[in-house]
Scaffold this motif. Sequence first.
Motif, PDB file in Angstrom:
ATOM      1  N   SER A   1      71.036  17.959  -1.552  1.00 14.50           N
ATOM      2  CA  SER A   1      71.499  19.005  -0.641  1.00 14.50           C
ATOM      3  C   SER A   1      70.627  19.077   0.610  1.00 14.50           C
ATOM      4  O   SER A   1      71.131  19.047   1.736  1.00 14.50           O
ATOM      5  N   GLU A   2      69.315  19.180   0.416  1.00 17.93           N
ATOM      6  CA  GLU A   2      68.404  19.382   1.549  1.00 17.93           C
ATOM      7  C   GLU A   2      68.280  18.134   2.422  1.00 17.93           C
ATOM      8  O   GLU A   2      68.298  18.244   3.653  1.00 17.93           O
ATOM      9  N   ILE A   3      68.131  16.980   1.824  1.00 16.86           N
ATOM     10  CA  ILE A   3      68.050  15.748   2.621  1.00 16.86           C
ATOM     11  C   ILE A   3      69.417  15.447   3.231  1.00 16.86           C
ATOM     12  O   ILE A   3      69.519  15.029   4.385  1.00 16.86           O
ATOM     13  N   GLY A   4      70.467  15.688   2.458  1.00 18.43           N
ATOM     14  CA  GLY A   4      71.816  15.441   2.945  1.00 18.43           C
ATOM     15  C   GLY A   4      72.150  16.216   4.209  1.00 18.43           C
ATOM     16  O   GLY A   4      72.922  15.746   5.048  1.00 18.43           O
TER      17      GLY A   4
ATOM     18  N   LYS B   1      54.591  18.497  10.616  1.00 21.72           N
ATOM     19  CA  LYS B   1      54.634  19.460   9.525  1.00 21.72           C
ATOM     20  C   LYS B   1      56.067  19.538   9.034  1.00 21.72           C
ATOM     21  O   LYS B   1      57.004  19.435   9.822  1.00 21.72           O
ATOM     22  N   GLY B   2      56.216  19.706   7.746  1.00 19.98           N
ATOM     23  CA  GLY B   2      57.560  19.815   7.225  1.00 19.98           C
ATOM     24  C   GLY B   2      57.579  20.083   5.743  1.00 19.98           C
ATOM     25  O   GLY B   2      56.621  20.607   5.173  1.00 19.98           O
ATOM     26  N   THR B   3      58.652  19.683   5.139  1.00 24.64           N
ATOM     27  CA  THR B   3      58.879  19.877   3.717  1.00 24.64           C
ATOM     28  C   THR B   3      59.131  18.525   3.090  1.00 24.64           C
ATOM     29  O   THR B   3      59.922  17.739   3.615  1.00 24.64           O
TER      30      THR B   3
ATOM     31  N   VAL C   1      54.208  20.025   3.635  1.00 24.31           N
ATOM     32  CA  VAL C   1      53.313  18.892   3.888  1.00 24.31           C
ATOM     33  C   VAL C   1      52.944  18.861   5.361  1.00 24.31           C
ATOM     34  O   VAL C   1      53.636  19.426   6.203  1.00 24.31           O
ATOM     35  N   GLU C   2      51.850  18.183   5.645  1.00 19.30           N
ATOM     36  CA  GLU C   2      51.435  17.954   7.022  1.00 19.30           C
ATOM     37  C   GLU C   2      50.781  16.589   7.089  1.00 19.30           C
ATOM     38  O   GLU C   2      49.989  16.220   6.218  1.00 19.30           O
ATOM     39  N   ALA C   3      51.124  15.831   8.117  1.00 20.59           N
ATOM     40  CA  ALA C   3      50.533  14.510   8.319  1.00 20.59           C
ATOM     41  C   ALA C   3      49.971  14.442   9.738  1.00 20.59           C
ATOM     42  O   ALA C   3      50.517  15.042  10.667  1.00 20.59           O
TER      43      ALA C   3
ATOM     44  N   GLU D   1      66.453  11.458  11.034  1.00 23.39           N
ATOM     45  CA  GLU D   1      65.144  11.466  11.681  1.00 23.39           C
ATOM     46  C   GLU D   1      64.061  11.786  10.650  1.00 23.39           C
ATOM     47  O   GLU D   1      63.027  12.328  10.966  1.00 23.39           O
ATOM     48  N   LEU D   2      64.308  11.413   9.379  1.00 24.55           N
ATOM     49  CA  LEU D   2      63.416  11.761   8.279  1.00 24.55           C
ATOM     50  C   LEU D   2      62.435  10.633   7.982  1.00 24.55           C
ATOM     51  O   LEU D   2      62.821   9.600   7.428  1.00 24.55           O
TER      52      LEU D   2
END
Length: 139
Positions: free
Chosen positions: A99-102, A76-78, A58-60, A23-24
């Motif tokens: 690691s983080e995206i995985g 909002k996220g990273t 980040v924020e969009a 969901e990225l």
Amino acid sequence: MWAELPENQHNKAPENPRVYESELPTFTTDVRMEKIGQIFGSSAGEEQTRGSGGGGPVEAVFWVKDDGIMTQWRIKGTAFVVAPDIDRAAHGGVQTVKSEIGKRMRVVDESRKGEWSWEREMIGHFGNVSPGIRGMILV
């Protein structure tokens, strides 16, 4: 979405098999843009200015004005940067990205995991935008 690049008859880049879903939201950018340095500058961890890495906040905002809807969505996220070094380097930034995206990538076809490539996914996203754009992926 990352790992779910839609088919595009105009995109001649090699495609990854459908191994993962996520969901990225994924955005492309030119390496010369300030946002890459801003993401690295606001990230915890090792100091870097190029390559894969990040982890900055980040924020969009998306605003739909058409048809009187007048709706706003805030996300909002990273953000992490997926750069051309993603499959060829072993520095901390690459390890952090994978690691983080995985953690957010769900396997849908275990039998084909060995065929999937981070770099191929990145190149595929750039194949969906205007020719000649060079840069990095923000996930």
